[in-house]
Scaffold this motif. Structure first.
Motif, short mmCIF file in Angstrom:
data_model
loop_
_atom_site.label_atom_id
_atom_site.label_comp_id
_atom_site.label_asym_id
_atom_site.label_seq_id
_atom_site.Cartn_x
_atom_site.Cartn_y
_atom_site.Cartn_z
N SER A 24 0.74 -1.01 0.01
CA SER A 24 -0.02 -0.06 -0.21
C SER A 24 0.84 1.28 0.14
O SER A 24 0.31 2.37 -0.17
CB SER A 24 -0.97 0.13 1.12
OG SER A 24 -1.87 -1.06 1.29
N ASP A 149 -5.87 -4.10 12.78
CA ASP A 149 -6.56 -2.94 12.10
C ASP A 149 -6.46 -3.32 10.55
O ASP A 149 -6.71 -2.38 9.59
CB ASP A 149 -6.20 -1.63 12.31
CG ASP A 149 -4.61 -1.69 12.71
OD1 ASP A 149 -3.90 -2.56 12.15
OD2 ASP A 149 -4.39 -0.44 12.99
N SER A 189 4.33 2.29 16.92
CA SER A 189 2.73 1.79 16.59
C SER A 189 2.44 1.41 18.01
O SER A 189 2.60 0.69 18.74
CB SER A 189 2.91 0.51 15.75
OG SER A 189 3.09 0.76 14.55
N VAL A 214 1.57 6.47 16.24
CA VAL A 214 0.37 6.31 15.41
C VAL A 214 -0.19 5.03 16.29
O VAL A 214 0.39 3.97 16.47
CB VAL A 214 0.56 5.74 13.99
CG1 VAL A 214 -0.53 5.48 13.16
CG2 VAL A 214 1.32 7.01 13.32
N ASP A 215 -1.75 5.28 16.46
CA ASP A 215 -2.45 4.21 16.99
C ASP A 215 -2.97 3.11 15.94
O ASP A 215 -3.67 3.21 15.12
CB ASP A 215 -3.83 4.71 17.40
CG ASP A 215 -4.71 3.63 18.25
OD1 ASP A 215 -4.18 2.72 18.41
OD2 ASP A 215 -5.98 4.15 18.35
N SER A 216 -1.76 2.21 15.97
CA SER A 216 -1.70 1.04 14.96
C SER A 216 -1.36 -0.25 15.51
O SER A 216 -0.72 -0.35 16.37
CB SER A 216 -0.74 1.81 13.88
OG SER A 216 -0.79 0.69 12.74
N VAL A 220 1.83 -1.26 10.19
CA VAL A 220 1.51 -0.02 10.22
C VAL A 220 1.28 0.51 8.58
O VAL A 220 0.70 1.24 7.97
CB VAL A 220 2.32 1.02 10.93
CG1 VAL A 220 3.72 0.96 10.51
CG2 VAL A 220 1.79 2.49 11.10
N ALA A 223 -2.21 -0.75 7.37
CA ALA A 223 -3.18 -0.16 8.24
C ALA A 223 -3.17 1.41 7.92
O ALA A 223 -4.16 1.84 7.87
CB ALA A 223 -2.96 -0.52 9.70
N HIS A 224 -1.88 1.97 8.13
CA HIS A 224 -1.95 3.66 7.87
C HIS A 224 -0.92 3.84 6.89
O HIS A 224 0.12 4.55 7.26
CB HIS A 224 -1.81 4.23 9.22
CG HIS A 224 -2.78 3.69 10.31
ND1 HIS A 224 -3.98 4.33 10.43
CD2 HIS A 224 -2.63 2.77 11.02
CE1 HIS A 224 -4.75 3.84 11.39
NE2 HIS A 224 -3.94 3.04 11.95
N PRO A 225 -0.98 3.29 5.64
CA PRO A 225 0.06 3.79 4.81
C PRO A 225 0.29 5.14 4.56
O PRO A 225 1.41 5.89 4.14
CB PRO A 225 -0.61 3.08 3.42
CG PRO A 225 -2.00 2.90 3.52
CD PRO A 225 -2.11 2.81 5.12
N GLY A 226 -0.75 6.02 4.58
CA GLY A 226 -0.56 7.53 4.44
C GLY A 226 0.41 8.28 5.33
O GLY A 226 1.18 8.96 5.28
N ARG A 227 0.27 7.73 6.72
CA ARG A 227 1.18 8.02 7.81
C ARG A 227 2.61 7.54 7.55
O ARG A 227 3.56 8.53 7.56
CB ARG A 227 0.66 7.43 9.09
CG ARG A 227 -0.77 7.81 9.58
CD ARG A 227 -0.76 9.33 9.64
NE ARG A 227 0.18 10.01 10.88
CZ ARG A 227 -0.39 10.00 12.06
NH1 ARG A 227 -1.47 9.53 12.32
NH2 ARG A 227 0.43 10.37 13.16
#
Length: 241
Positions: A24, A149, A189, A214-216, A220, A223-227
């Motif tokens: 991602s 997540d 994370s 990051v809450d991950s 990560v 789960a949060h590729p943008g971050r």
């Protein structure tokens, strides 16, 4: 090396995973016109894996941003001393000190949920009568511990396609710590059940890194590729001016 030259982003995966864990993140980096390399880490020993990644880095022309997830953080800690490495980015990762092993760093903190869900399997070692030991995660427990997540269907695929880590990797002492001489960024994370988040925080703080939380889950990047992309971009911008 021209400071204005766009770097190549080398994405180093961790234990129990492969380069697809960056699936991602890679498209977003490519959209930004960045060159990306996502090698397969052998996951056999810290020193051997770091030597392999260092060989990949040496063959890249121009500056490199070295990104390491989880065990990959330990790998870039050692491999990152290569001359063309411009910056290090740690994702839910281990930032070791010189002479320190993964086992030693983890041993200073309470175990994560991962510790009770590991599977140990022998594998043949070429040229030796003694087998090595592969470490993996109980398949049914992998999604909750590693990827809580992440899309459940994807997490189940990841669970059955794990890339084990040889037990030797936990014992190898880091012969170098690139964060001592290279600008470094770290992502914690905070809901990680694979690595105790305090292990991540400790290593980053000791290294004086720029750190974000990051809450991950552990994965990560999925789960949060943008971050993750934003942190890589921050490292590029800070070291390419």
């Amino acid at each position: 090396m021209s400071r204005s030259e766009k770097p190549t982003v080398v994405l180093v995966h961790g234990a129990f995973a492969d380069a697809s864990s960056y699936a991602s993140v890679i498209p977003e980096l490519l959209k930004r016109g960045l060159k990306v390399v996502a090698p397969a880490v052998p996951n056999r020993s810290l020193t051997g894996d770091a030597a392999y990644i260092a060989s990949v880095v040496r063959q890249i022309e121009g500056p490199v941003i070295l990104v390491g997830h989880s065990y990959g953080g330990a790998v870039i800690t050692v491999a990152g001393v290569e001359d063309n490495v411009q910056a290090l980015v740690y994702l839910s990762g281990y930032a070791l000190e010189v002479g320190e092993s993964l086992g030693e760093l983890q041993g200073r903190f309470p175990d994560s949920d991962l510790a009770a869900a590991l599977v140990y399997t022998p594998f043949p070692v070429a040229g030796s009568d003694a087998p090595g030991t592969d470490v993996s995660v109980v398949v049914d427990e992998f999604p909750a511990i590693f990827a809580a997540d992440v899309d459940p269907d994807l997490a189940r695929v990841l669970a059955v396609s794990q890339r084990p880590l040889a037990a030797q990797a936990f014992a190898d002492a880091a012969p170098a710590a690139a964060w001592k001489t290279k600008p470094s960024w770290g992502l914690v994370s905070s809901s990680d059940r694979t690595i105790n988040p305090d292990v991540e925080r400790f290593g980053y703080e000791r290294a004086g890194m720029t750190t974000v939380e990051v809450d991950s889950s552990h994965l990560v990047m999925l789960a949060h590729p943008g971050r993750v992309v934003a942190l890589i971009e921050e490292a590029i911008e800070a070291t390419s001016k």
